[in-house]
Design an enzyme around this catalytic site. Structure first.
Site, PDB file in Angstrom:
ATOM      1  N   ASP A 196       0.199  -4.288  -0.422  1.00 35.47           N
ATOM      2  CA  ASP A 196       0.856  -3.129  -1.026  1.00 35.47           C
ATOM      3  C   ASP A 196       1.450  -2.279   0.090  1.00 35.47           C
ATOM      4  OD1 ASP A 196      -1.552  -2.144  -0.065  1.00 35.47           O
ATOM      5  OD2 ASP A 196      -2.107  -1.083  -1.885  1.00 35.47           O
ATOM      6  N   TYR A 223       2.537   0.661   2.863  1.00 39.26           N
ATOM      7  CA  TYR A 223       1.788   1.583   3.713  1.00 39.26           C
ATOM      8  C   TYR A 223       1.481   2.849   2.920  1.00 39.26           C
ATOM      9  CZ  TYR A 223       3.436  -1.313   7.633  1.00 39.26           C
ATOM     10  OH  TYR A 223       3.704  -2.343   8.495  1.00 39.26           O
ATOM     11  N   PHE A 233       5.946  -4.256   5.331  1.00 40.86           N
ATOM     12  CA  PHE A 233       5.618  -4.173   6.753  1.00 40.86           C
ATOM     13  C   PHE A 233       6.592  -3.345   7.581  1.00 40.86           C
ATOM     14  CE2 PHE A 233       3.696  -8.237   5.346  1.00 40.86           C
ATOM     15  CZ  PHE A 233       2.368  -7.899   5.526  1.00 40.86           C
ATOM     16  N   HIS A 287      -4.132 -11.699   6.342  1.00 40.32           N
ATOM     17  CA  HIS A 287      -3.268 -10.526   6.466  1.00 40.32           C
ATOM     18  C   HIS A 287      -3.260 -10.051   7.916  1.00 40.32           C
ATOM     19  CE1 HIS A 287      -1.776  -6.419   5.755  1.00 40.32           C
ATOM     20  NE2 HIS A 287      -1.300  -6.895   4.620  1.00 40.32           N
TER      21      HIS A 287
END
Length: 213
Positions: free
Chosen positions: A55, A57, A68, A177
């Protein structure tokens, strides 16, 4: 296909949830006009790589609507630092560490999260509110094109989407991740960038220029 979903019950439920969160005084990231920024210039047939995260930031001035990415001049979040480290380790090239990933998008890289909004300071706060249906539809639409597409699924939520990717013209690569909480479990050894480019070359496709031109 996506418009039908957003105009129907799924979209209505999402809208109601987001409006209720704003009414409660929550800050939502990214700002609602930027939620679909990752789709602005990339039609499904133009996507050659999908990087799928979790999801957005959840701190101020970070989320842009592309997984990202952060705005230029913003301190790099640890996940993006680790992504840059992998590019350099995997390909032996230096990267533009501005935080912007628009040069990847021009190469046909879709930077998608499984959930497209989040409350400030509350990771995963918008899970199971309808976004998964939306992003599933996006993934299926990209996988259904005849374009050779690599799907880089990073993290447990992203890995579950592998079942949506069908067709021999698509590649699925899975890794932890890039967050510091999980990157040590193998992210730095996944070599997804070089593996993607090798796979594209084997299909007479131009490789992705992961470093700026």
């Amino acid at each position: 296909m996506l418009r039908d979903l957003l105009d129907g019950p799924v979209g209505s439920k999402l809208d109601a949830f987001l409006m209720s969160e704003l009414a409660r005084g929550e800050e939502i990231y990214p700002a609602l006009p930027f939620v679909f920024s990752c789709l602005n210039t990339l039609p499904p047939s133009g996507v050659r790589v999908v990087i799928l995260g979790q999801d957005p930031y959840h701190q101020p001035n970070q989320a842009t609507g592309r997984a990202f990415e952060v705005p230029a001049g913003t301190k790099l979040p640890p996940s993006l630092v680790n992504i840059y480290k992998l590019v350099e380790k995997d390909l032996g090239v230096r990267v533009d560490s501005s935080g912007l990933l628009s040069h990847w998008e021009t190469e046909g890289v879709l930077l998608l999260n499984t959930v497209l909004t989040v409350n400030r300071g509350q990771p995963e706060s918008h899970r199971n509110k309808g976004w998964e249906r939306v992003t599933d539809r996006i993934i299926e639409a990209v996988a259904a094109t005849r374009t050779h597409t690599a799907f880089l699924l990073w993290g447990e939520h992203a890995k579950k989407k592998a079942q949506l990717v069908r067709g021999e013209h698509n590649l699925v690569l899975v890794a932890p991740h890039p967050s510091p909480l999980s990157a040590y479990r193998g992210f730095f050894d996944c070599n997804h960038f070089s593996r993607t480019n090798r796979w594209l070359r084997e299909r007479q496709q131009s490789p992705i220029q992961w470093s700026p031109h």
